[in-house]
Motif scaffolding. Sequence first.
Motif, short mmCIF file in Angstrom:
data_model
loop_
_atom_site.label_atom_id
_atom_site.label_comp_id
_atom_site.label_asym_id
_atom_site.label_seq_id
_atom_site.Cartn_x
_atom_site.Cartn_y
_atom_site.Cartn_z
N LYS A 50 -4.80 -85.13 -5.80
CA LYS A 50 -3.17 -85.23 -5.98
C LYS A 50 -2.84 -84.95 -7.13
O LYS A 50 -1.67 -84.18 -7.36
CB LYS A 50 -2.82 -86.80 -5.38
N LEU A 51 -3.43 -85.36 -8.13
CA LEU A 51 -2.99 -85.04 -9.51
C LEU A 51 -3.09 -83.35 -9.76
O LEU A 51 -2.25 -82.98 -10.41
CB LEU A 51 -4.01 -85.55 -10.57
N LEU A 52 -4.05 -82.64 -9.13
CA LEU A 52 -4.01 -81.26 -9.18
C LEU A 52 -2.94 -80.70 -8.58
O LEU A 52 -2.21 -79.88 -8.84
CB LEU A 52 -5.23 -80.72 -8.83
N GLY A 53 -2.62 -81.51 -7.30
CA GLY A 53 -1.31 -80.99 -6.71
C GLY A 53 -0.11 -80.81 -7.29
O GLY A 53 0.92 -80.44 -7.38
N ALA A 54 0.19 -82.12 -8.36
CA ALA A 54 1.22 -82.30 -8.87
C ALA A 54 1.40 -81.50 -10.24
O ALA A 54 2.26 -81.12 -10.58
CB ALA A 54 1.35 -83.78 -9.47
N GLU A 55 0.28 -81.19 -10.90
CA GLU A 55 0.28 -80.46 -11.82
C GLU A 55 -1.28 -79.41 -11.96
O GLU A 55 -1.94 -80.02 -12.27
CB GLU A 55 0.25 -81.15 -13.29
N ASP A 56 -1.02 -78.34 -11.42
CA ASP A 56 -2.03 -77.47 -11.31
C ASP A 56 -2.44 -76.80 -12.74
O ASP A 56 -1.84 -75.98 -13.13
CB ASP A 56 -1.93 -76.40 -10.40
N ASN A 57 -3.49 -77.25 -13.48
CA ASN A 57 -3.63 -76.63 -14.76
C ASN A 57 -5.37 -76.85 -14.91
O ASN A 57 -6.11 -77.38 -13.90
CB ASN A 57 -3.16 -77.51 -15.78
N GLN A 58 -5.85 -76.28 -15.71
CA GLN A 58 -7.43 -76.06 -16.15
C GLN A 58 -7.85 -77.35 -16.26
O GLN A 58 -9.00 -77.77 -15.56
CB GLN A 58 -7.68 -74.95 -17.04
N TYR A 59 -7.41 -78.20 -16.89
CA TYR A 59 -7.70 -79.68 -16.94
C TYR A 59 -7.99 -80.57 -15.81
O TYR A 59 -9.23 -80.82 -15.58
CB TYR A 59 -7.21 -80.30 -18.05
#
Length: 193
Positions: A26-35
Amino acid sequence: MSDLKEEDDIKELIILAFTDVDSAFKLLGAEDNQYNRRCYIRTVFAAVEALTYVLKQKCLDRPDINRNIYTEAEIALLKEESYTLNNRAEAVSRNNFLPTADNFRFALNMYMRNSTGYKLDLSDGGWELFNKALKIRHRIVHPKATVDFMIPDRDLEIVIKGYSWFNWVVVGALLHMVEYQDGMLKQLNNIKA
Protein backbone atom coordinates in the motif's frame (compact mmCIF):
# COMPACT_ATOMS: atom_id res chain seq x y z
CA MET A 1 6.60 -22.05 26.44
CA SER A 2 3.21 -23.77 26.59
CA ASP A 3 1.71 -25.29 23.44
CA LEU A 4 -1.09 -22.71 23.45
CA LYS A 5 1.38 -19.84 23.83
CA GLU A 6 3.54 -21.25 21.01
CA GLU A 7 0.47 -21.59 18.78
CA ASP A 8 -0.55 -17.98 19.51
CA ASP A 9 3.00 -16.81 18.80
CA ILE A 10 3.05 -18.65 15.46
CA LYS A 11 -0.31 -17.14 14.48
CA GLU A 12 0.90 -13.67 15.45
CA LEU A 13 4.12 -14.14 13.45
CA ILE A 14 2.17 -15.02 10.31
CA ILE A 15 -0.32 -12.19 10.79
CA LEU A 16 2.48 -9.65 11.33
CA ALA A 17 4.53 -10.88 8.38
CA PHE A 18 1.66 -10.77 5.90
CA THR A 19 0.23 -7.53 7.30
CA ASP A 20 3.67 -5.98 6.80
CA VAL A 21 3.68 -7.08 3.14
CA ASP A 22 0.22 -5.60 2.66
CA SER A 23 1.29 -2.34 4.33
CA ALA A 24 4.49 -2.14 2.28
CA PHE A 25 2.50 -2.74 -0.93
CA LYS A 26 0.00 0.00 0.00
CA LEU A 27 2.84 2.38 0.82
CA LEU A 28 4.41 1.60 -2.55
CA GLY A 29 1.07 2.26 -4.27
CA ALA A 30 0.73 5.60 -2.50
CA GLU A 31 4.30 6.69 -3.27
CA ASP A 32 6.27 4.67 -5.78
CA ASN A 33 9.93 5.42 -5.11
CA GLN A 34 13.11 3.36 -4.81
CA TYR A 35 13.04 3.28 -1.00
CA ASN A 36 9.48 1.93 -0.91
CA ARG A 37 10.32 -0.62 -3.60
CA ARG A 38 13.25 -1.92 -1.54
CA CYS A 39 11.12 -2.01 1.62
CA TYR A 40 8.43 -3.98 -0.19
CA ILE A 41 10.93 -6.54 -1.49
CA ARG A 42 12.61 -7.01 1.89
CA THR A 43 9.21 -7.36 3.55
CA VAL A 44 8.07 -9.95 1.00
CA PHE A 45 11.03 -12.19 1.76
CA ALA A 46 10.69 -11.71 5.51
CA ALA A 47 7.16 -13.12 5.09
CA VAL A 48 8.46 -16.00 2.95
CA GLU A 49 11.01 -16.88 5.61
CA ALA A 50 8.43 -16.57 8.40
CA LEU A 51 6.01 -18.92 6.65
CA THR A 52 8.82 -21.35 5.90
CA TYR A 53 9.72 -21.38 9.60
CA VAL A 54 6.09 -21.97 10.57
CA LEU A 55 5.74 -24.90 8.16
CA LYS A 56 8.84 -26.47 9.67
CA GLN A 57 7.60 -25.94 13.23
CA LYS A 58 4.28 -27.54 12.32
CA CYS A 59 6.20 -30.56 11.01
CA LEU A 60 8.20 -30.81 14.24
CA ASP A 61 5.01 -30.51 16.31
CA ARG A 62 3.26 -33.41 14.55
CA PRO A 63 2.09 -36.11 16.93
CA ASP A 64 3.35 -38.78 14.52
CA ILE A 65 6.90 -37.38 14.20
CA ASN A 66 8.30 -40.31 16.19
CA ARG A 67 6.77 -42.89 13.82
CA ASN A 68 9.47 -42.52 11.18
CA ILE A 69 7.60 -39.95 9.13
CA TYR A 70 10.89 -38.04 8.75
CA THR A 71 14.46 -39.27 8.62
CA GLU A 72 17.04 -38.06 11.14
CA ALA A 73 18.56 -35.86 8.43
CA GLU A 74 15.15 -34.33 7.63
CA ILE A 75 14.51 -33.63 11.31
CA ALA A 76 17.91 -31.91 11.58
CA LEU A 77 17.04 -29.78 8.52
CA LEU A 78 13.60 -28.99 9.93
CA LYS A 79 15.39 -27.76 13.05
CA GLU A 80 17.96 -25.98 10.85
CA GLU A 81 20.71 -27.79 12.73
CA SER A 82 23.88 -29.48 11.70
CA TYR A 83 26.38 -31.27 13.90
CA THR A 84 30.09 -30.99 14.47
CA LEU A 85 32.68 -31.62 17.15
CA ASN A 86 33.88 -28.95 19.55
CA ASN A 87 37.50 -28.59 20.71
CA ARG A 88 36.92 -31.30 23.37
CA ALA A 89 35.75 -33.80 20.72
CA GLU A 90 32.14 -33.55 21.91
CA ALA A 91 29.24 -33.57 19.49
CA VAL A 92 27.48 -30.20 19.36
CA SER A 93 24.71 -28.81 17.21
CA ARG A 94 24.98 -25.55 15.37
CA ASN A 95 22.58 -23.46 13.35
CA ASN A 96 22.57 -24.33 9.70
CA PHE A 97 21.82 -21.62 7.12
CA LEU A 98 19.60 -22.96 4.37
CA PRO A 99 19.05 -21.08 1.09
CA THR A 100 15.59 -19.47 1.10
CA ALA A 101 14.14 -21.08 -2.03
CA ASP A 102 15.37 -24.59 -1.22
CA ASN A 103 14.35 -24.17 2.41
CA PHE A 104 10.79 -23.19 1.41
CA ARG A 105 10.52 -26.07 -1.05
CA PHE A 106 11.83 -28.53 1.56
CA ALA A 107 9.50 -27.19 4.29
CA LEU A 108 6.45 -27.42 2.04
CA ASN A 109 7.34 -30.95 0.91
CA MET A 110 7.84 -32.07 4.52
CA TYR A 111 4.58 -30.42 5.62
CA MET A 112 2.68 -32.13 2.82
CA ARG A 113 4.48 -35.47 3.24
CA ASN A 114 1.43 -37.53 4.30
CA SER A 115 -1.02 -35.75 2.03
CA THR A 116 -1.54 -38.24 -0.78
CA GLY A 117 -1.47 -36.82 -4.27
CA TYR A 118 0.26 -33.52 -3.53
CA LYS A 119 3.23 -32.51 -5.65
CA LEU A 120 4.67 -29.02 -5.88
CA ASP A 121 4.41 -27.96 -9.53
CA LEU A 122 7.58 -26.18 -10.63
CA SER A 123 6.78 -26.25 -14.34
CA ASP A 124 4.41 -23.26 -14.58
CA GLY A 125 7.13 -20.58 -14.55
CA GLY A 126 6.31 -19.44 -11.03
CA TRP A 127 9.28 -21.17 -9.44
CA GLU A 128 11.57 -19.44 -11.93
CA LEU A 129 9.98 -16.06 -11.12
CA PHE A 130 10.29 -16.74 -7.40
CA ASN A 131 14.01 -17.47 -7.79
CA LYS A 132 14.51 -14.35 -9.93
CA ALA A 133 12.73 -12.32 -7.25
CA LEU A 134 15.01 -13.83 -4.63
CA LYS A 135 18.08 -12.77 -6.62
CA ILE A 136 16.69 -9.23 -6.71
CA ARG A 137 16.25 -9.36 -2.94
CA HIS A 138 19.84 -10.58 -2.50
CA ARG A 139 21.11 -7.79 -4.75
CA ILE A 140 19.49 -5.03 -2.68
CA VAL A 141 20.36 -6.60 0.67
CA HIS A 142 24.01 -7.15 -0.31
CA PRO A 143 24.71 -4.21 -2.66
CA LYS A 144 28.13 -3.82 -4.24
CA ALA A 145 27.34 -0.62 -6.17
CA THR A 146 24.67 2.10 -6.26
CA VAL A 147 23.02 0.44 -9.24
CA ASP A 148 22.37 -2.65 -7.08
CA PHE A 149 19.97 -0.55 -4.99
CA MET A 150 17.87 0.49 -7.97
CA ILE A 151 14.68 -1.44 -8.66
CA PRO A 152 13.47 -0.94 -12.23
CA ASP A 153 9.81 -1.59 -13.08
CA ARG A 154 10.68 -5.00 -14.57
CA ASP A 155 12.33 -6.15 -11.32
CA LEU A 156 9.40 -4.94 -9.24
CA GLU A 157 7.02 -6.83 -11.53
CA ILE A 158 9.11 -9.99 -11.12
CA VAL A 159 8.95 -9.71 -7.32
CA ILE A 160 5.20 -9.09 -7.33
CA LYS A 161 4.59 -12.08 -9.63
CA GLY A 162 7.05 -14.31 -7.74
CA TYR A 163 5.35 -13.48 -4.44
CA SER A 164 1.93 -14.08 -5.99
CA TRP A 165 3.11 -17.53 -7.12
CA PHE A 166 4.38 -18.22 -3.59
CA ASN A 167 0.99 -17.30 -2.12
CA TRP A 168 -0.90 -19.48 -4.60
CA VAL A 169 1.39 -22.41 -3.87
CA VAL A 170 0.84 -22.08 -0.13
CA VAL A 171 -2.92 -21.62 -0.42
CA GLY A 172 -3.14 -24.55 -2.87
CA ALA A 173 -1.14 -26.79 -0.54
CA LEU A 174 -3.29 -25.86 2.46
CA LEU A 175 -6.49 -26.47 0.50
CA HIS A 176 -5.13 -29.84 -0.61
CA MET A 177 -4.35 -30.66 3.03
CA VAL A 178 -7.89 -29.71 4.11
CA GLU A 179 -9.37 -31.90 1.36
CA TYR A 180 -7.05 -34.76 2.30
CA GLN A 181 -7.96 -34.53 5.99
CA ASP A 182 -11.66 -34.26 5.13
CA GLY A 183 -11.35 -37.48 3.11
CA MET A 184 -9.57 -39.18 6.00
CA LEU A 185 -12.35 -38.13 8.41
CA LYS A 186 -14.98 -39.49 6.04
CA GLN A 187 -13.12 -42.81 5.86
CA LEU A 188 -12.95 -42.95 9.68
CA ASN A 189 -16.66 -42.20 9.95
CA ASN A 190 -17.44 -44.98 7.45
CA ILE A 191 -15.35 -47.43 9.53
CA LYS A 192 -17.26 -46.45 12.68
CA ALA A 193 -20.64 -46.84 10.93
